[in-house]
Design a protein around this motif. Structure first.
Motif, PDB file in Angstrom:
ATOM      1  N   LEU A 204     -21.056 -15.697 -14.294  1.00  0.00           N
ATOM      2  CA  LEU A 204     -21.184 -16.997 -15.071  1.00  0.00           C
ATOM      3  C   LEU A 204     -20.470 -17.577 -14.031  1.00  0.00           C
ATOM      4  O   LEU A 204     -20.344 -19.428 -14.308  1.00  0.00           O
ATOM      5  N   TYR A 205     -19.578 -17.455 -13.045  1.00  0.00           N
ATOM      6  CA  TYR A 205     -19.201 -18.956 -12.399  1.00  0.00           C
ATOM      7  C   TYR A 205     -20.060 -19.422 -10.986  1.00  0.00           C
ATOM      8  O   TYR A 205     -19.356 -19.189  -9.888  1.00  0.00           O
ATOM      9  N   LYS A 206     -20.962 -18.284 -10.732  1.00  0.00           N
ATOM     10  CA  LYS A 206     -21.646 -19.427  -9.469  1.00  0.00           C
ATOM     11  C   LYS A 206     -21.991 -20.644  -9.823  1.00  0.00           C
ATOM     12  O   LYS A 206     -22.486 -20.628 -10.110  1.00  0.00           O
ATOM     13  N   GLY A 207     -22.038 -20.332  -8.566  1.00  0.00           N
ATOM     14  CA  GLY A 207     -21.321 -22.309  -7.639  1.00  0.00           C
ATOM     15  C   GLY A 207     -20.315 -23.108  -8.634  1.00  0.00           C
ATOM     16  O   GLY A 207     -20.287 -24.548  -8.147  1.00  0.00           O
ATOM     17  N   TRP A 208     -19.739 -22.606  -9.094  1.00  0.00           N
ATOM     18  CA  TRP A 208     -18.170 -23.048  -9.335  1.00  0.00           C
ATOM     19  C   TRP A 208     -17.067 -24.135  -8.197  1.00  0.00           C
ATOM     20  O   TRP A 208     -16.742 -24.605  -7.806  1.00  0.00           O
ATOM     21  N   LEU A 209     -17.520 -23.400  -6.704  1.00  0.00           N
ATOM     22  CA  LEU A 209     -17.376 -23.712  -5.649  1.00  0.00           C
ATOM     23  C   LEU A 209     -17.727 -25.016  -5.264  1.00  0.00           C
ATOM     24  O   LEU A 209     -16.858 -26.218  -5.449  1.00  0.00           O
ATOM     25  N   PRO A 210     -18.171 -25.051  -5.408  1.00  0.00           N
ATOM     26  CA  PRO A 210     -19.059 -26.843  -4.914  1.00  0.00           C
ATOM     27  C   PRO A 210     -19.020 -27.264  -6.252  1.00  0.00           C
ATOM     28  O   PRO A 210     -18.699 -29.425  -6.109  1.00  0.00           O
ATOM     29  N   SER A 211     -18.738 -27.047  -7.337  1.00  0.00           N
ATOM     30  CA  SER A 211     -18.455 -27.858  -8.430  1.00  0.00           C
ATOM     31  C   SER A 211     -17.258 -28.606  -8.730  1.00  0.00           C
ATOM     32  O   SER A 211     -17.056 -29.532  -8.979  1.00  0.00           O
ATOM     33  N   VAL A 212     -16.038 -27.593  -8.272  1.00  0.00           N
ATOM     34  CA  VAL A 212     -14.750 -27.816  -7.860  1.00  0.00           C
ATOM     35  C   VAL A 212     -14.498 -28.995  -6.561  1.00  0.00           C
ATOM     36  O   VAL A 212     -14.272 -30.093  -6.954  1.00  0.00           O
ATOM     37  N   ILE A 213     -15.404 -28.920  -5.002  1.00  0.00           N
ATOM     38  CA  ILE A 213     -15.111 -29.980  -4.218  1.00  0.00           C
ATOM     39  C   ILE A 213     -16.157 -31.002  -5.210  1.00  0.00           C
ATOM     40  O   ILE A 213     -15.551 -32.101  -4.724  1.00  0.00           O
TER      41      ILE A 213
END
Length: 357
Positions: A204-213
């Motif tokens: 459910l949190y795939k892609g969360w890191l580039p989203s935060v950045i």
């Protein structure tokens, strides 16, 4: 951010007066002039205003938003959408009017709480950052600078995005489903439960890191550019645009448009990577998700850096900007409408933004 979201994005006409009167607000709070019921009511009104602003702005540009995501993740071996006009015509021809708004219900369900939390969090983050800044010697009477606004906007964006990210993840998958692709999800709740059951909570949190950045340049610059433009216009009064220290609606729209354009351009590659990472692991995404440049099998990513590397290696640097045109067309009115709607709804609800006379 990321894509969107991203997003994002946002205070209006009375934001500056709220922040620069922080010391007076603290004094009034210590003297308990305002009761807790008044504070709670004001918070609820601010949240409602932010939610309505997000919902209205996203719905207005929903067809462009869907096309952007389709362009970001479509299989390069099976090109269906080759441009903005062609893509919109193709969706209309193959899926009809409803196809233009596919995923918008889930997007609104996500963006309303997201925008509400983001708008409110910015006000609170700005207050806290300004208070800390004023604790430094010589800064007792300081006001918010663009850098401080950037920090407040980034904090607000990260908080709001993290709180609603699972909804954004399944919204991306629902959006790319077409009439001809196998349907796995019947709606937002079915998608959430299916991903949780088949791929686990972390999916459910795939892609969360580039989203935060991506939140830092996208949301942060949205706030900073908008507020700085507004301050400059009020102080310099160029071309007679400002009268009685008030910005007209067209002027506010222009400021919001400029802020949105700067933010989305800087953060866009992160939004593309985010969307591609969200599709990984979806069994029925083979007709949509990008291939590896040689075979037609879905591409797997080990992480954000790996996704960047494979995207550029197999599809070229330009792949990081797939969907930029419809995103540019949509982000300007979307951000501008969100800013103005937020202020208008607050005025209708009677949100008290001044904390001292």
């Amino acid at each position: 951010m990321a894509s969107e979201d991203v997003v994002g994005k946002t205070k209006g006409e009375s934001a500056v007066s709220t922040i620069v009167n922080l010391a007076e607000e603290a004094k009034l709070a210590r003297e308990e002039i305002k009761g807790p019921s008044h504070a709670i009511l004001s918070i609820c009104k601010s949240l409602i205003a932010g939610g309505v602003a997000g919902g209205v702005s996203r719905t207005a540009v929903a067809p462009l938003e869907r096309l952007k995501i389709l362009l970001q993740v479509q299989n390069p071996h099976n090109i269906k959408y080759s441009g903005t006009v062609q893509g919109l015509k193709y969706i209309w021809r193959t899926e009809g009017f409803r196809g233009l708004f596919k995923g918008n219900g889930t997007n609104c369900a996500r963006i309303i709480p997201n925008s509400a939390v983001k708008f409110f969090s910015y006000e609170e983050a700005a207050r806290g950052i300004l208070w800390l800044y004023r604790q430094q010697p010589g800064n007792e009477d300081a006001s918010l600078t663009p850098i401080l606004r950037l920090g407040a906007g980034a904090c607000a964006g990260i908080i709001a995005m993290s709180a609603t990210y699972p909804m954004d993840m399944v919204r991306g998958r629902l959006t790319v489903q077409t009439e001809r692709s196998p349907y796995q999800y019947r709606g937002m709740f079915h998608a959430l439960s299916t991903v949780l059951r088949e791929e686990g909570f972390r999916a459910l949190y795939k892609g969360w890191l580039p989203s935060v950045i991506g939140v830092v340049p996208y949301v942060g610059l949205n706030f900073a550019v908008y507020e700085s433009l507004k301050d400059w216009l009020i102080k310099s009064k160029p071309f007679g645009l400002i009268q009685d220290n008030e910005l007209s609606v067209p002027t506010r729209l222009a400021c919001g448009a400029a802020a949105g354009t700067v933010g989305q351009t800087v953060a866009y590659p992160l939004d593309v990577i985010r969307r591609r990472m969200q599709m990984v692991g979806w069994n029925n995404a083979s007709s949509v998700i990008t291939g590896d440049g040689r075979a037609k099998a879905p591409l797997e990513y080990a992480g954000m850096i790996d996704a960047f590397r494979k995207t550029v290696r197999y599809e070229g640097f330009g792949a990081l900007y797939k969907g930029l045109v419809p995103n540019s067309v949509k982000v300007v009115p979307s951000i501008a409408i969100a800013f103005v709607t937020y202020e208008t709804v607050k005025d209708v609800l009677g949100v008290e933004m001044r904390i001292s006379e």
